[in-house]
Scaffold this active site. Sequence first.
Site, PDB file in Angstrom:
ATOM      1  N   MET A  30     -23.039 -20.013 -20.354  1.00 39.90           N
ATOM      2  CA  MET A  30     -23.738 -19.473 -19.214  1.00 39.90           C
ATOM      3  C   MET A  30     -23.122 -19.809 -17.992  1.00 39.90           C
ATOM      4  O   MET A  30     -23.762 -19.718 -16.842  1.00 39.90           O
ATOM      5  CB  MET A  30     -25.338 -19.754 -19.447  1.00 39.90           C
ATOM      6  CG  MET A  30     -25.836 -19.541 -20.799  1.00 39.90           C
ATOM      7  SD  MET A  30     -27.593 -18.963 -20.457  1.00 39.90           S
ATOM      8  CE  MET A  30     -28.196 -20.741 -19.963  1.00 39.90           C
ATOM      9  N   HIS A  37     -17.888 -28.038 -21.771  1.00 40.87           N
ATOM     10  CA  HIS A  37     -17.094 -26.824 -21.846  1.00 40.87           C
ATOM     11  C   HIS A  37     -15.695 -26.856 -22.128  1.00 40.87           C
ATOM     12  O   HIS A  37     -15.247 -26.133 -23.087  1.00 40.87           O
ATOM     13  CB  HIS A  37     -17.334 -25.763 -20.792  1.00 40.87           C
ATOM     14  CG  HIS A  37     -18.879 -25.664 -20.727  1.00 40.87           C
ATOM     15  ND1 HIS A  37     -19.619 -26.031 -19.639  1.00 40.87           N
ATOM     16  CD2 HIS A  37     -19.819 -24.785 -21.384  1.00 40.87           C
ATOM     17  CE1 HIS A  37     -20.931 -25.197 -19.630  1.00 40.87           C
ATOM     18  NE2 HIS A  37     -21.248 -24.837 -20.875  1.00 40.87           N
ATOM     19  N   GLN A 168     -30.142 -25.750 -31.071  1.00 38.63           N
ATOM     20  CA  GLN A 168     -29.464 -24.549 -30.959  1.00 38.63           C
ATOM     21  C   GLN A 168     -28.457 -24.215 -32.027  1.00 38.63           C
ATOM     22  O   GLN A 168     -28.297 -23.453 -32.592  1.00 38.63           O
ATOM     23  CB  GLN A 168     -28.952 -24.458 -29.574  1.00 38.63           C
ATOM     24  CG  GLN A 168     -28.126 -23.273 -29.351  1.00 38.63           C
ATOM     25  CD  GLN A 168     -27.512 -23.136 -27.861  1.00 38.63           C
ATOM     26  OE1 GLN A 168     -28.469 -22.617 -27.232  1.00 38.63           O
ATOM     27  NE2 GLN A 168     -26.628 -23.480 -27.320  1.00 38.63           N
ATOM     28  N   SER A 201     -24.842 -28.146 -17.613  1.00 39.36           N
ATOM     29  CA  SER A 201     -24.973 -27.208 -16.304  1.00 39.36           C
ATOM     30  C   SER A 201     -26.111 -27.887 -15.472  1.00 39.36           C
ATOM     31  O   SER A 201     -25.972 -27.584 -14.149  1.00 39.36           O
ATOM     32  CB  SER A 201     -25.019 -25.686 -16.748  1.00 39.36           C
ATOM     33  OG  SER A 201     -23.867 -25.777 -17.537  1.00 39.36           O
TER      34      SER A 201
HETATM   35  O1  PAF Z   1     -25.713 -23.239 -24.620  1.00 40.54           O
HETATM   36  C1  PAF Z   1     -25.864 -22.179 -23.997  1.00 40.54           C
HETATM   37  O2  PAF Z   1     -24.962 -22.357 -22.890  1.00 40.54           O
HETATM   38  C2  PAF Z   1     -26.320 -20.981 -24.373  1.00 40.54           C
HETATM   39  O3  PAF Z   1     -27.586 -21.116 -24.856  1.00 40.54           O
HETATM   40  C3  PAF Z   1     -25.558 -20.038 -24.970  1.00 40.54           C
HETATM   41  C4  PAF Z   1     -25.159 -20.345 -26.261  1.00 40.54           C
HETATM   42  C5  PAF Z   1     -24.179 -19.556 -24.251  1.00 40.54           C
HETATM   43  C6  PAF Z   1     -26.426 -18.448 -25.389  1.00 40.54           C
HETATM   44  O4  PAF Z   1     -26.731 -17.922 -24.041  1.00 40.54           O
END
Ligand code: PAF
Length: 301
Positions: A30, A37, A168, A201
Amino acid sequence: MIIFKSKIKFKSHLQEVKNQQQSIGFVPTMGALHKGHISLIEKAKTECDVVIASIFVNPTQFNNLSDLDKYPRTFEQDCEILIKAGCDILFAPEISEMYSKEEIELKQQNIEDKSWAKGKTVDFGSLANVMEGLRRPGHFNGVVQIVSKLFRVVEPNRAYFGQKDFQQLMIIKKMAQQLEMPIEIVACPIVRDQNGLAMSSRNKRLSLDEKEKAALISKTLFNIKALQNEKSISELKAIAIQQLKAGDQFEVEYFEISDIETLQPVTSPNSTQQLIVCVALRLGEVRLIDNIILSPIKQAV
Ligand code: PAF
Protein backbone atom coordinates in the site's frame (compact mmCIF):
# COMPACT_ATOMS: atom_id res chain seq x y z
CA MET A 1 11.26 0.28 -13.75
CA ILE A 2 8.14 0.43 -15.87
CA ILE A 3 5.12 1.97 -14.14
CA PHE A 4 1.57 0.99 -15.14
CA LYS A 5 -1.57 2.70 -13.91
CA SER A 6 -3.86 1.05 -16.43
CA LYS A 7 -4.80 -2.57 -15.83
CA ILE A 8 -5.22 -3.29 -19.55
CA LYS A 9 -1.78 -1.96 -20.51
CA PHE A 10 -0.23 -3.77 -17.56
CA LYS A 11 -1.86 -7.06 -18.55
CA SER A 12 -0.72 -6.85 -22.14
CA HIS A 13 2.85 -6.21 -20.98
CA LEU A 14 2.56 -9.16 -18.59
CA GLN A 15 1.55 -11.37 -21.47
CA GLU A 16 4.90 -10.62 -23.15
CA VAL A 17 6.74 -11.53 -19.92
CA LYS A 18 4.82 -14.79 -19.70
CA ASN A 19 5.39 -15.59 -23.38
CA GLN A 20 9.11 -15.49 -22.60
CA GLN A 21 8.58 -18.13 -19.87
CA GLN A 22 9.89 -15.76 -17.21
CA SER A 23 8.95 -16.42 -13.59
CA ILE A 24 7.17 -13.61 -11.76
CA GLY A 25 7.65 -12.56 -8.14
CA PHE A 26 4.98 -10.23 -6.80
CA VAL A 27 5.13 -7.84 -3.84
CA PRO A 28 1.76 -6.21 -3.16
CA THR A 29 1.96 -3.05 -1.02
CA MET A 30 0.00 0.00 0.00
CA GLY A 31 3.04 2.24 -0.53
CA ALA A 32 4.78 4.28 2.19
CA LEU A 33 7.59 1.83 1.61
CA HIS A 34 10.25 0.99 4.17
CA LYS A 35 13.08 -1.49 4.73
CA GLY A 36 10.58 -4.30 5.31
CA HIS A 37 9.24 -3.87 1.77
CA ILE A 38 12.77 -3.63 0.37
CA SER A 39 13.55 -7.00 1.96
CA LEU A 40 10.55 -8.50 0.14
CA ILE A 41 11.71 -7.12 -3.23
CA GLU A 42 15.25 -8.36 -2.57
CA LYS A 43 14.00 -11.83 -1.68
CA ALA A 44 11.81 -11.91 -4.80
CA LYS A 45 14.81 -10.91 -6.92
CA THR A 46 16.78 -13.91 -5.73
CA GLU A 47 13.97 -16.31 -6.68
CA CYS A 48 12.23 -14.88 -9.76
CA ASP A 49 13.12 -13.55 -13.22
CA VAL A 50 10.83 -10.52 -13.05
CA VAL A 51 9.83 -8.65 -9.89
CA ILE A 52 6.56 -6.76 -9.82
CA ALA A 53 5.36 -4.53 -6.98
CA SER A 54 1.96 -2.93 -6.62
CA ILE A 55 1.06 0.23 -4.74
CA PHE A 56 -2.61 0.52 -3.97
CA VAL A 57 -4.09 1.99 -0.79
CA ASN A 58 -7.00 -0.40 -0.57
CA PRO A 59 -10.14 1.35 0.72
CA THR A 60 -12.04 -1.85 1.50
CA GLN A 61 -9.63 -3.04 4.18
CA PHE A 62 -9.97 0.08 6.33
CA ASN A 63 -12.74 -0.09 8.87
CA ASN A 64 -12.04 3.42 9.93
CA LEU A 65 -12.26 6.17 7.28
CA SER A 66 -9.95 8.52 9.15
CA ASP A 67 -7.29 5.79 9.11
CA LEU A 68 -7.66 5.62 5.32
CA ASP A 69 -7.34 9.41 5.00
CA LYS A 70 -4.31 9.49 7.26
CA TYR A 71 -2.57 6.58 5.54
CA PRO A 72 0.80 7.97 4.37
CA ARG A 73 1.07 8.47 0.62
CA THR A 74 4.63 8.91 -0.64
CA PHE A 75 4.47 7.82 -4.28
CA GLU A 76 7.56 9.61 -5.65
CA GLN A 77 9.74 8.42 -2.80
CA ASP A 78 8.30 4.90 -3.13
CA CYS A 79 9.27 4.79 -6.81
CA GLU A 80 12.83 5.76 -5.96
CA ILE A 81 12.99 3.04 -3.30
CA LEU A 82 11.65 0.42 -5.72
CA ILE A 83 14.09 1.40 -8.47
CA LYS A 84 17.00 1.20 -6.02
CA ALA A 85 15.85 -2.21 -4.80
CA GLY A 86 15.77 -3.48 -8.39
CA CYS A 87 12.01 -3.79 -8.92
CA ASP A 88 11.21 -4.29 -12.63
CA ILE A 89 7.56 -3.28 -12.86
CA LEU A 90 5.23 -1.22 -10.68
CA PHE A 91 1.46 -1.51 -10.93
CA ALA A 92 -0.17 1.53 -9.28
CA PRO A 93 -3.83 1.59 -10.29
CA GLU A 94 -6.50 4.14 -9.38
CA ILE A 95 -9.43 2.89 -7.29
CA SER A 96 -11.69 2.75 -10.37
CA GLU A 97 -9.30 0.26 -12.03
CA MET A 98 -9.72 -2.20 -9.18
CA TYR A 99 -13.28 -1.66 -7.91
CA SER A 100 -16.67 -1.20 -9.51
CA LYS A 101 -19.04 1.45 -8.15
CA GLU A 102 -21.19 -1.33 -6.71
CA GLU A 103 -18.27 -2.78 -4.76
CA ILE A 104 -17.46 0.62 -3.25
CA GLU A 105 -21.12 1.14 -2.37
CA LEU A 106 -21.24 -2.21 -0.54
CA LYS A 107 -18.22 -1.15 1.46
CA GLN A 108 -19.84 2.20 2.29
CA GLN A 109 -22.88 0.30 3.56
CA ASN A 110 -20.61 -1.97 5.62
CA ILE A 111 -21.77 -5.04 3.71
CA GLU A 112 -19.13 -7.74 3.34
CA ASP A 113 -18.71 -8.41 -0.36
CA LYS A 114 -17.70 -12.04 -0.87
CA SER A 115 -17.74 -11.94 -4.68
CA TRP A 116 -13.92 -12.27 -4.70
CA ALA A 117 -14.44 -16.01 -3.97
CA LYS A 118 -16.19 -16.33 -7.37
CA GLY A 119 -18.81 -18.70 -5.99
CA LYS A 120 -16.30 -20.96 -4.22
CA THR A 121 -16.64 -21.61 -0.51
CA VAL A 122 -13.67 -20.17 1.25
CA ASP A 123 -13.51 -20.98 4.93
CA PHE A 124 -10.87 -19.30 7.05
CA GLY A 125 -11.96 -21.38 10.01
CA SER A 126 -10.89 -19.87 13.28
CA LEU A 127 -8.10 -17.84 11.68
CA ALA A 128 -10.18 -14.75 11.03
CA ASN A 129 -12.08 -14.74 14.33
CA VAL A 130 -9.24 -13.77 16.64
CA MET A 131 -6.98 -10.78 17.19
CA GLU A 132 -7.12 -8.43 14.16
CA GLY A 133 -10.22 -10.20 12.84
CA LEU A 134 -12.10 -9.48 16.07
CA ARG A 135 -10.97 -5.89 16.45
CA ARG A 136 -11.24 -4.83 12.82
CA PRO A 137 -14.50 -6.18 11.41
CA GLY A 138 -14.38 -6.48 7.62
CA HIS A 139 -10.63 -5.88 7.50
CA PHE A 140 -9.59 -9.32 6.30
CA ASN A 141 -12.45 -9.51 3.83
CA GLY A 142 -11.09 -6.29 2.30
CA VAL A 143 -7.57 -7.72 2.25
CA VAL A 144 -8.55 -10.93 0.46
CA GLN A 145 -10.83 -8.94 -1.85
CA ILE A 146 -7.91 -6.86 -3.14
CA VAL A 147 -5.21 -9.54 -2.95
CA SER A 148 -7.36 -12.01 -4.95
CA LYS A 149 -8.02 -9.29 -7.55
CA LEU A 150 -4.30 -8.49 -7.77
CA PHE A 151 -3.39 -12.19 -7.97
CA ARG A 152 -5.87 -12.63 -10.83
CA VAL A 153 -4.31 -9.71 -12.72
CA VAL A 154 -0.65 -10.55 -12.09
CA GLU A 155 -0.84 -14.38 -11.87
CA PRO A 156 2.58 -14.50 -10.22
CA ASN A 157 4.53 -17.67 -9.50
CA ARG A 158 5.37 -16.39 -6.02
CA ALA A 159 4.01 -13.63 -3.83
CA TYR A 160 5.91 -12.16 -0.88
CA PHE A 161 4.44 -11.04 2.44
CA GLY A 162 6.02 -9.87 5.69
CA GLN A 163 5.51 -11.84 8.89
CA LYS A 164 4.71 -8.69 10.83
CA ASP A 165 1.15 -9.09 9.61
CA PHE A 166 1.21 -12.75 10.54
CA GLN A 167 -2.54 -13.26 10.66
CA GLN A 168 -2.89 -11.60 7.24
CA LEU A 169 -0.20 -13.91 5.88
CA MET A 170 -2.02 -17.01 7.17
CA ILE A 171 -5.34 -15.83 5.74
CA ILE A 172 -3.83 -15.05 2.34
CA LYS A 173 -2.20 -18.51 2.29
CA LYS A 174 -5.56 -20.09 3.03
CA MET A 175 -7.29 -17.95 0.41
CA ALA A 176 -4.82 -18.92 -2.33
CA GLN A 177 -5.10 -22.56 -1.33
CA GLN A 178 -8.91 -22.63 -1.28
CA LEU A 179 -9.24 -20.66 -4.53
CA GLU A 180 -6.75 -23.13 -6.02
CA MET A 181 -4.43 -20.37 -7.17
CA PRO A 182 -1.08 -21.88 -8.18
CA ILE A 183 0.91 -19.23 -6.31
CA GLU A 184 3.56 -19.89 -3.71
CA ILE A 185 3.04 -17.56 -0.75
CA VAL A 186 6.46 -16.69 0.63
CA ALA A 187 6.68 -15.53 4.25
CA CYS A 188 9.51 -13.10 4.98
CA PRO A 189 10.93 -12.23 8.41
CA ILE A 190 10.09 -9.01 10.25
CA VAL A 191 12.60 -6.22 9.66
CA ARG A 192 13.27 -4.06 12.73
CA ASP A 193 14.94 -0.69 13.14
CA GLN A 194 17.98 -0.23 15.44
CA ASN A 195 15.86 0.03 18.57
CA GLY A 196 13.85 -3.06 17.68
CA LEU A 197 10.67 -1.39 16.40
CA ALA A 198 9.11 -3.53 13.66
CA MET A 199 9.11 -1.66 10.34
CA SER A 200 5.65 -0.46 9.38
CA SER A 201 4.24 2.26 7.15
CA ARG A 202 2.36 3.50 10.22
CA ASN A 203 5.66 4.30 11.97
CA LYS A 204 5.81 7.39 9.72
CA ARG A 205 3.00 8.79 11.87
CA LEU A 206 4.96 8.41 15.14
CA SER A 207 6.87 11.34 16.65
CA LEU A 208 10.53 10.78 17.54
CA ASP A 209 9.55 10.51 21.18
CA GLU A 210 6.84 7.94 20.37
CA LYS A 211 9.30 5.94 18.27
CA GLU A 212 11.61 5.69 21.26
CA LYS A 213 8.74 4.60 23.47
CA ALA A 214 7.61 2.02 20.91
CA ALA A 215 10.91 0.18 21.37
CA LEU A 216 9.35 -1.30 24.50
CA ILE A 217 7.05 -3.45 22.34
CA SER A 218 9.82 -5.57 20.83
CA LYS A 219 11.78 -5.52 24.10
CA THR A 220 8.76 -7.11 25.76
CA LEU A 221 8.42 -9.71 23.01
CA PHE A 222 12.11 -10.63 23.19
CA ASN A 223 11.86 -10.86 26.97
CA ILE A 224 8.92 -13.27 26.69
CA LYS A 225 10.91 -15.41 24.26
CA ALA A 226 13.84 -15.45 26.70
CA LEU A 227 11.56 -16.55 29.55
CA GLN A 228 9.46 -19.02 27.57
CA ASN A 229 10.88 -22.16 29.21
CA GLU A 230 10.83 -20.79 32.75
CA LYS A 231 7.28 -19.53 33.13
CA SER A 232 3.77 -20.69 32.43
CA ILE A 233 1.73 -19.07 29.68
CA SER A 234 -0.34 -17.09 32.16
CA GLU A 235 2.81 -15.89 33.94
CA LEU A 236 4.36 -14.87 30.62
CA LYS A 237 1.25 -12.90 29.74
CA ALA A 238 1.20 -11.17 33.13
CA ILE A 239 4.89 -10.23 32.82
CA ALA A 240 4.33 -8.81 29.35
CA ILE A 241 1.28 -6.78 30.32
CA GLN A 242 3.16 -5.42 33.34
CA GLN A 243 6.13 -4.49 31.17
CA LEU A 244 3.95 -2.81 28.55
CA LYS A 245 2.10 -0.86 31.26
CA ALA A 246 5.40 0.82 32.07
CA GLY A 247 5.01 2.50 28.69
CA ASP A 248 2.26 4.62 30.20
CA GLN A 249 1.07 5.83 26.80
CA PHE A 250 0.30 2.34 25.53
CA GLU A 251 -3.26 1.23 25.28
CA VAL A 252 -2.90 -2.54 24.83
CA GLU A 253 -5.66 -4.04 22.65
CA TYR A 254 -4.53 -7.62 22.93
CA PHE A 255 -1.54 -9.66 23.93
CA GLU A 256 -1.94 -13.30 22.89
CA ILE A 257 0.21 -16.41 23.01
CA SER A 258 -1.28 -18.61 20.32
CA ASP A 259 -0.82 -21.75 18.29
CA ILE A 260 1.06 -20.77 15.13
CA GLU A 261 -1.21 -22.77 12.80
CA THR A 262 -4.68 -22.01 14.19
CA LEU A 263 -3.85 -18.71 15.93
CA GLN A 264 -6.06 -19.81 18.81
CA PRO A 265 -4.83 -18.74 22.27
CA VAL A 266 -2.99 -21.51 24.09
CA THR A 267 -2.99 -22.02 27.87
CA SER A 268 -0.95 -25.21 28.31
CA PRO A 269 1.10 -26.02 25.23
CA ASN A 270 2.50 -29.46 24.49
CA SER A 271 6.19 -29.90 23.84
CA THR A 272 5.89 -29.96 20.04
CA GLN A 273 3.48 -27.09 19.66
CA GLN A 274 4.86 -24.04 17.88
CA LEU A 275 3.65 -20.79 19.43
CA ILE A 276 3.50 -17.17 18.36
CA VAL A 277 3.17 -14.14 20.61
CA CYS A 278 1.10 -11.35 19.07
CA VAL A 279 0.44 -7.87 20.36
CA ALA A 280 -1.62 -4.88 19.22
CA LEU A 281 -1.64 -1.54 20.95
CA ARG A 282 -2.26 2.12 20.47
CA LEU A 283 0.44 4.68 20.98
CA GLY A 284 -1.11 8.13 20.70
CA GLU A 285 -3.13 8.05 17.50
CA VAL A 286 -1.25 5.16 15.92
CA ARG A 287 -2.17 1.49 16.16
CA LEU A 288 0.84 -0.83 16.10
CA ILE A 289 1.11 -4.61 15.89
CA ASP A 290 4.08 -6.90 16.37
CA ASN A 291 4.80 -10.57 17.01
CA ILE A 292 7.51 -13.08 17.77
CA ILE A 293 7.66 -16.81 17.08
CA LEU A 294 8.63 -18.97 20.07
CA SER A 295 10.57 -22.20 19.84
CA PRO A 296 8.56 -25.23 20.91
CA ILE A 297 8.25 -25.02 24.71
CA LYS A 298 10.84 -27.44 26.20
CA GLN A 299 8.82 -28.55 29.15
CA ALA A 300 5.12 -28.12 29.62
CA VAL A 301 4.80 -25.87 32.67
O1 PAF B 1 0.00 -5.63 3.94
C1 PAF B 1 -0.41 -4.74 3.15
O2 PAF B 1 0.27 -3.75 2.84
C2 PAF B 1 -1.82 -4.87 2.59
O3 PAF B 1 -2.69 -5.43 3.52
C3 PAF B 1 -1.86 -5.63 1.26
C4 PAF B 1 -1.44 -7.08 1.43
C5 PAF B 1 -0.96 -4.96 0.24
C6 PAF B 1 -3.30 -5.63 0.71
O4 PAF B 1 -3.77 -4.33 0.50
